[in-house]
Motif scaffolding. Structure first.
Motif, PDB file in Angstrom:
ATOM      1  N   GLU A   1      -3.554  -5.175 -14.528  1.00 51.51           N
ATOM      2  CA  GLU A   1      -3.379  -4.241 -13.425  1.00 51.51           C
ATOM      3  C   GLU A   1      -4.702  -4.103 -12.697  1.00 51.51           C
ATOM      4  N   HIS A   2      -4.651  -3.867 -11.360  1.00 54.48           N
ATOM      5  CA  HIS A   2      -5.909  -3.748 -10.646  1.00 54.48           C
ATOM      6  C   HIS A   2      -5.752  -2.968  -9.349  1.00 54.48           C
ATOM      7  N   THR A   3      -6.874  -2.493  -8.833  1.00 53.61           N
ATOM      8  CA  THR A   3      -6.925  -1.851  -7.526  1.00 53.61           C
ATOM      9  C   THR A   3      -8.283  -2.119  -6.893  1.00 53.61           C
TER      10      THR A   3
ATOM     11  N   ASP B   1      -9.366  -0.077  -4.597  1.00 52.56           N
ATOM     12  CA  ASP B   1      -9.816   1.244  -4.149  1.00 52.56           C
ATOM     13  C   ASP B   1      -9.451   2.268  -5.211  1.00 52.56           C
TER      14      ASP B   1
ATOM     15  N   SER C   1      -6.179   5.493  -5.935  1.00 56.46           N
ATOM     16  CA  SER C   1      -5.178   4.926  -6.833  1.00 56.46           C
ATOM     17  C   SER C   1      -4.803   5.947  -7.906  1.00 56.46           C
TER      18      SER C   1
ATOM     19  N   TYR D   1      -4.963   5.476 -10.986  1.00 56.48           N
ATOM     20  CA  TYR D   1      -5.788   5.275 -12.177  1.00 56.48           C
ATOM     21  C   TYR D   1      -6.892   6.318 -12.325  1.00 56.48           C
TER      22      TYR D   1
ATOM     23  N   LYS E   1     -13.835  -0.827  -7.426  1.00 59.61           N
ATOM     24  CA  LYS E   1     -12.727  -1.672  -7.880  1.00 59.61           C
ATOM     25  C   LYS E   1     -12.514  -1.472  -9.379  1.00 59.61           C
TER      26      LYS E   1
END
Length: 219
Positions: free
Chosen positions: A179-181, A183, A187, A189, A212
């Protein structure tokens, strides 16, 4: 060397929560963190290049049922985290002073439950790829030390390192739950991190850099 550094190095020698060369535990701790240091069977969470230990200590405040270990080679930096943990009587915090390249000398197979890589040196030159903390050789080392379902986290301001890591993970067949973002603070997270920021994260955030974040497990 400044007097303050000498004082901090001396205190590290005395602080029970610092494992470093010259102490008996430095040679025997591999595979024995739970039994010999923490004296419990709680999961172990490791932060690499922890600096002053803000993130390690911050996570430990929020998770008393886990053990947290910050790893860094700079003794004058981990001194800060060590002193904070002692002052707050946090028995679930420790610091390991060593080069990250030597990490497998201090953790046995399946000994780590979570691994945090927080704002590492991006090593942008192509010739420095092997030194990146998300390069293939480091990933193989992490894989051997993580338990089943163990999670690796990466937080960085550096887009180049982040994209390099994403491309590498997507090319491997042994990666799952990626999983990633791009920003982090826009997000979902961010709620999972309790608002804890490292010194470098604060600097980059104040400069307007987007943070990130990614996480994954090995199959």
């Amino acid at each position: 060397m400044g007097r303050n550094k000498l004082v901090r190095f001396k205190e590290n020698e005395e602080n029970y929560n610092v494992v470093q060369e010259g102490k008996p535990s430095f040679e025997t701790i591999k595979g024995n963190w739970k039994a010999e240091h923490f004296e419990n069977q709680n999961p172990i969470v490791v932060e690499l290049a922890c600096g002053r230990g803000e993130f390690t200590v911050g996570l430990a405040r929020e998770n008393s049922e886990q053990n947290f270990i910050g790893v860094d080679i700079k003794g004058s930096r981990i001194w800060k985290g060590s002193k904070t943990a002692i002052a707050e009587k946090m028995e679930n915090v420790a610091f390991l002073r060593t080069q990250i390249e030597q990490l497998d000398k201090f953790f046995d197979q399946n000994e780590i439950h979570e691994l945090w890589i927080t704002f590492p040196d991006p090593r942008p030159r192509d010739g420095d790829e092997k030194k990146r903390l998300t390069s293939p050789r480091f990933l193989e080392m992490y894989k051997s030390m993580l338990d089943e379902g163990g999670i690796v986290h990466l937080k960085t301001d550096n887009t180049g390192l982040f994209e390099y890591t994403l491309d590498l993970l997507n090319s491997r067949v042994d990666i799952e739950k990626l999983e990633h973002t791009f920003d982090f603070y826009q997000s979902p997270y961010q709620k999972e991190h309790f608002g804890i920021k490292t010194r470098y994260e604060k600097i980059f955030s104040d400069m307007g850099e987007k943070i990130k974040y990614l996480r994954f497990s090995f199959k």
